[in-house]
Write a protein that holds these residues in place. Structure first.
Motif, short mmCIF file in Angstrom:
data_model
loop_
_atom_site.label_atom_id
_atom_site.label_comp_id
_atom_site.label_asym_id
_atom_site.label_seq_id
_atom_site.Cartn_x
_atom_site.Cartn_y
_atom_site.Cartn_z
N SER A 381 14.75 3.10 -5.94
CA SER A 381 14.44 1.85 -5.23
C SER A 381 15.71 1.26 -4.64
O SER A 381 16.81 1.45 -5.18
CB SER A 381 13.77 0.84 -6.17
OG SER A 381 14.65 0.48 -7.23
N GLN A 382 15.54 0.54 -3.55
CA GLN A 382 16.66 -0.13 -2.90
C GLN A 382 16.17 -1.46 -2.35
O GLN A 382 15.15 -1.53 -1.66
CB GLN A 382 17.21 0.72 -1.76
CG GLN A 382 18.39 0.08 -1.04
CD GLN A 382 19.61 -0.08 -1.94
OE1 GLN A 382 20.09 0.90 -2.49
NE2 GLN A 382 20.09 -1.30 -2.10
N TYR A 401 12.53 -0.99 -0.70
CA TYR A 401 11.99 0.36 -0.50
C TYR A 401 11.91 1.07 -1.84
O TYR A 401 12.84 1.00 -2.66
CB TYR A 401 12.89 1.17 0.45
CG TYR A 401 12.41 2.59 0.64
CD1 TYR A 401 11.29 2.86 1.42
CD2 TYR A 401 13.07 3.66 0.04
CE1 TYR A 401 10.83 4.15 1.60
CE2 TYR A 401 12.62 4.96 0.22
CZ TYR A 401 11.50 5.20 1.01
OH TYR A 401 11.05 6.49 1.17
N LEU A 402 10.78 1.73 -2.07
CA LEU A 402 10.57 2.48 -3.31
C LEU A 402 10.06 3.87 -2.98
O LEU A 402 9.18 4.04 -2.13
CB LEU A 402 9.58 1.76 -4.22
CG LEU A 402 9.21 2.45 -5.55
CD1 LEU A 402 9.10 1.44 -6.67
CD2 LEU A 402 7.89 3.21 -5.41
N ASP A 403 10.64 4.86 -3.65
CA ASP A 403 10.21 6.25 -3.51
C ASP A 403 9.98 6.79 -4.91
O ASP A 403 10.92 6.92 -5.70
CB ASP A 403 11.28 7.08 -2.79
CG ASP A 403 10.80 8.50 -2.48
OD1 ASP A 403 9.91 9.00 -3.19
OD2 ASP A 403 11.32 9.10 -1.53
N GLU A 404 8.70 7.09 -5.22
CA GLU A 404 8.36 7.58 -6.55
C GLU A 404 7.71 8.95 -6.46
O GLU A 404 6.79 9.17 -5.67
CB GLU A 404 7.39 6.61 -7.24
CG GLU A 404 6.99 7.08 -8.65
CD GLU A 404 5.88 6.25 -9.25
OE1 GLU A 404 5.52 6.50 -10.43
OE2 GLU A 404 5.34 5.37 -8.56
N ALA A 405 8.19 9.88 -7.28
CA ALA A 405 7.59 11.20 -7.40
C ALA A 405 7.03 11.33 -8.81
O ALA A 405 7.79 11.29 -9.79
CB ALA A 405 8.63 12.30 -7.13
N ARG A 465 5.59 6.19 -1.30
CA ARG A 465 6.66 5.54 -0.53
C ARG A 465 6.15 4.16 -0.13
O ARG A 465 5.14 4.04 0.54
CB ARG A 465 7.03 6.36 0.70
CG ARG A 465 7.74 7.67 0.37
CD ARG A 465 8.13 8.42 1.64
NE ARG A 465 8.92 9.59 1.34
CZ ARG A 465 8.41 10.78 1.06
NH1 ARG A 465 7.09 10.94 1.02
NH2 ARG A 465 9.20 11.81 0.81
N SER A 466 6.90 3.15 -0.55
CA SER A 466 6.50 1.77 -0.30
C SER A 466 7.65 1.01 0.35
O SER A 466 8.77 0.96 -0.20
CB SER A 466 6.09 1.08 -1.61
OG SER A 466 5.67 -0.24 -1.38
N LEU A 467 7.38 0.44 1.51
CA LEU A 467 8.37 -0.36 2.23
C LEU A 467 7.83 -1.78 2.36
O LEU A 467 6.69 -1.99 2.77
CB LEU A 467 8.62 0.23 3.61
CG LEU A 467 9.59 -0.55 4.51
CD1 LEU A 467 11.00 -0.58 3.92
CD2 LEU A 467 9.60 0.03 5.93
N ALA A 468 8.65 -2.75 1.97
CA ALA A 468 8.20 -4.15 1.99
C ALA A 468 9.27 -5.03 2.63
O ALA A 468 10.48 -4.80 2.47
CB ALA A 468 7.91 -4.64 0.58
N VAL A 490 3.70 -5.28 3.08
CA VAL A 490 3.93 -3.99 2.44
C VAL A 490 3.28 -2.89 3.26
O VAL A 490 2.14 -3.04 3.74
CB VAL A 490 3.35 -3.97 1.00
CG1 VAL A 490 3.60 -2.61 0.33
CG2 VAL A 490 3.94 -5.09 0.16
N ASP A 491 4.00 -1.81 3.43
CA ASP A 491 3.45 -0.59 4.03
C ASP A 491 3.63 0.52 3.01
O ASP A 491 4.76 0.92 2.71
CB ASP A 491 4.16 -0.24 5.34
CG ASP A 491 3.48 0.90 6.06
OD1 ASP A 491 3.54 2.05 5.57
OD2 ASP A 491 2.87 0.67 7.13
#
Length: 787
Positions: A381-382, A401-405, A465-468, A490-491
């Motif tokens: 996350s950032q 921004y979040l990127d989860e696998a 992938r979540s962008l806010a 949020v996208d």
């Protein structure tokens, strides 16, 4: 913004012009919070606008009536001035009340419920919680450690050590915390590195042969510009809690836990500050207790003699081995652009592995159903936030921004015959000719006289992938009247590759199988809050707001292309916070109404697990009182009322049928049934006595209790879904020697040994249950130097 991050105890330099350094206690004086002369002090730097709007003196002596600073809105504010219903537990509370996991927090915080089933923690606030216990789904209460989000429910019960504060925010927090904060937020904040040398050590021994050792050390170097702190915990429980009556040596409940933490603060310049937080937690246990629970009379899959009615014994034929590892940390960089402007960059990383081998999933002495799970999760996350702090306006805006696998793999071994070894003979003799024909036809197999092992294998690769983008502000219209508002756009995209297989002796049966099936969800929710805050009196604050929360949708992993929609919660809350008699009397309360859309609820119809969406509403009220008639006495209480019901929902219950076959279960209208874990009435009370002895030693005694009316653990609200009314009583004693370095502690939790359901799953023809911890006690010694 003069505070570097979400930790108010970490100022690194002298105050700037126009700012004042204030000694504050980061401890909760609201019910459930800490009090007393001997709490740890934090020194923070507050800008002029905070001092101008406060009735507290600029320098506060360490007395029982101290101001509490929280960071619920990602800026330092006094607890009684924040228009959010929340409870705070300080480092002193955590140590004195032996808070080791979320279950301990739930005993101290109104509206918070916690249970555990098959290694997954189930956290709920005000009836809004996690209802998916088969290894999928995400929390409804967002858990953060030093600002970093922990996405997996299986990791929620890995309590972090060496904390300076725990903040529990009730109600949706969609603006600043975003996704999966529909029920609320749980913030875990670690101890900051000290400016001077500090050393501490603690040992504890308790029943079930529990042994714990804690060590920590910290110091400032390079003229205090660099500060370091390291801590380690060894916590083993060697004896089992749940005794196996049929298979000696297969008891359950022993565990080993290891925790490491390293924190560093560095002042790169007068304007640029860096904070590093890192941790690792390892836990190994000999499986999780699951017991067949009150099956219907004549149940074919849980016959008499295959289980027990005692919650702390069992007859499971296997226990398995479970391992959890959580590693992560954060890097926080804050740059003060000017006296009023600051820019913060927060980078986060977590990696979680949950490995469970050969666990007995049917809760009986029969070898019917065993599971193996391997869940791996990696989250990056950032966040970048720009903040302005003025006398009339406090404003922040940011990008997240979040990127989860997430890679869940489940292997279930199922004997569909069900009674092999108990009743000999062909399948028709055991199940009856009609049912046997149905099973044989469904499996496309010949009649069987022996064991049939059916392997259900589900493997998924899921990437989120979540962008806010968000903005939050509070504006002082006139003295005593503030408006606050926030929006978050949020996208979010979630992609899954799923393989579902049913295999017998290497032969793929092809029952609704899928191979590398690709699915995608795309959501663009808007969440936020709008409210008004009004001072009726300098010591009486009221507020009213509307808020919206969002919880991500997803995919079931036990059936192909089973998508479930995102949850949305619209909330209206009216509240007040009152502080009288120089903070010796506090009264906080709230009324709230929730409208729940697409609540995610699980339907288990082996060999399939589906997720359905329901509609619900929640009405409730809370009242918290704290009274300190003298510095030596503290009395507190909290009262909660909750009316949480489904308004539109139909689901199938196969647990009440004799076999539990999917074809035999019919959907039922559940409108009007209560939501899971939502007791109508909750009453908690605590009394604490602090004594300063003639020798100079300090003694504190605390007794607390919480009583809850009945509630249900499944949406069907049947008599066997019910947790009866119960009361949990805890007692604590802490004796600190006159030199202040050595403290002896003792505790007893669940003193009356109440058996409380931790989780309940309708499986097939019966229910599987887990239970909470029985009575525990312990005695420990802590030593601290320099703190």
């Amino acid at each position: 913004m003069s505070i570097r991050d979400s930790d108010p105890g970490c100022g690194l330099r002298a105050p700037r012009a126009g700012h004042v350094r204030v000694v504050l206690l980061c401890a909760a004086l609201a019910p459930g919070g800490a009090t007393g002369q001997d709490m740890a002090l934090d020194i923070i730097e507050l800008p002029p606008r905070v001092l101008e709007t406060s009735t507290a003196p600029p320098v506060i002596e360490p007395a029982p009536t101290q101001t509490i600073v929280v960071t619920a809105r990602k800026r330092p504010e006094r607890l009684q001035e924040v228009p959010i219903s929340m409870t705070v537990l300080s480092a002193s509370d955590i140590a004195e009340r032996q808070i080791d996991d979320i279950d301990d927090i739930a005993a101290q915080v109104p509206g918070l419920e916690f249970g555990e089933f098959s290694g997954s923690g189930q956290v709920s606030i005000r009836g809004v919680g996690f209802n998916l216990i088969s290894g999928i789904g995400e929390n409804s209460v967002a858990i953060h450690t030093d600002g970093v989000y922990l996405p997996r429910p299986s990791a929620s019960n890995l309590m972090h050590d060496d904390l300076v504060r725990i903040e529990v925010l009730r109600g949706p927090q969609g603006t600043l915390y975003g996704r999966n904060a529909t029920g609320g937020v749980l913030n875990l904040i670690s101890r900051p590195p000290p400016a001077t040398t500090e050393l501490s050590a603690g040992i504890l021994h308790g029943n079930y042969d529990r042994r714990r050792v804690k060590l920590s050390a910290g110091s400032g170097i390079a003229d205090g510009r660099l500060r370091l702190r390291a801590s380690a915990t060894w916590d083993d429980q060697l004896d089992d809690v749940f005794i196996n009556l049929e298979f000696p040596g297969r008891d359950l409940g022993a565990r080993e836990r290891r925790g490491l933490r390293l924190n560093a603060d560095l002042a790169l310049s007068d304007a640029l500050h860096m904070k590093l937080r890192s941790f690792r937690i390892d836990e190994t246990s000999n499986g999780y207790h699951i017991e067949a629970y009150r099956p219907p009379a004549g149940s074919l899959l849980a016959p008499p003699g295959s289980f027990t009615a005692d919650p702390y014994t069992h007859r499971n034929n296997d226990r398995g081995l479970t391992r959890k590892t959580l590693t992560g940390g954060s890097l926080n960089l804050t740059y003060d652009l000017s006296e009023q402007w600051s820019l913060t960059a927060l980078s986060g990383y977590t990696r979680f592995v949950f490995d469970s081998d050969g666990a007995d999933a049917d809760g009986t002495s029969l070898d019917l159903f065993r599971t193996e799970r391997l869940n791996r999760d990696r989250t990056l996350s950032q966040e970048l936030m720009l903040a302005f702090t003025g006398r009339r306006l406090q404003w922040s805006a940011g990008v997240f921004y979040l990127d989860e696998a997430f890679d869940p793999i489940t292997d279930a071994l199922l004997d569909p015959v069900g009674l092999t070894g108990l009743v000999p003979g062909p399948l028709s003799d055991r199940l009856g000719a009609g049912v046997a024909e149905l099973v044989e036809s469904a499996l496309a197999l010949e009649p069987l006289a022996g064991r049939l092992e059916l392997r259900l294998n589900n493997a998924a690769l899921e990437d989120t992938r979540s962008l806010a983008v968000y903005s939050d502000m509070t504006y002082l219209v006139v003295e005593g009247l503030r408006l606050y508002a926030g929006l978050r756009f949020v996208d979010e995209r979630k992609d899954q590759v799923l393989t579902v297989r049913q295999v017998v002796d290497g032969t793929d049966l092809g029952i609704t199988n899928c191979r590398q099936q690709r699915s995608q969800l795309h959501a663009r929710p808007v969440t936020g809050r709008f409210g008004v805050q009004f001072l009726l009196h300098p010591e009486v604050m009221t507020y009213a707001h509307y808020a919206r929360g969002f919880k991500a949708g997803g995919f079931a992993i036990a059936s192909c292309d089973d998508r479930y929609a995102p949850e949305e919660l619209d909330a209206i809350e009216l509240g007040f916070k009152i502080t009288w008699f120089d903070q010796r009397l506090r009264a906080n309360g709230a009324l709230f109404h929730y409208r729940y859309t697409n609540l995610q609820v699980e339907e288990v119809s082996l060999p399939f697990v589906f997720v359905n969406n329901a509609q619900a509403r929640v009405n409730g009220a809370e009242l918290e009182l704290l009274l300190m008639p003298t510095p030596a006495w503290t009395l507190s209480t909290h009262l909660g009322w909750l009316d949480a019901v489904y308004t539109d929902f139909a689901n199938s219950d196969n647990a009440e049928s004799l076999l539990g076959a999917t074809l035999l279960a019919r959907p039922m209208d559940l409108a009007g049934n209560r939501l899971n874990r939502s007791p109508e009435w909750t009453l908690g009370a605590a009394i604490e006595r602090r004594l300063l002895l003639a020798s100079g030693a300090r003694l504190s005694l605390r007794l607390d209790a919480v009583h809850k009316r009945e509630y249900f653990l499944r949406e069907f609200n049947t008599p066997t879904d019910r947790q009866a009314p119960h009361m949990i009583v805890n007692a604590f004693i802490n004796y600190r020697f006159a030199n202040g370095g050595v403290t002896i502690r003792g505790f007893i939790n669940n003193a009356t040994d109440e058996a409380v359901l931790g989780g309940l799953l309708g499986v097939a023809g019966f229910k599987a249950a887990s239970f909470g911890t029985p009575r525990t006690w312990g005695v420990g010694v802590d030593y601290a130097f320099g703190s």
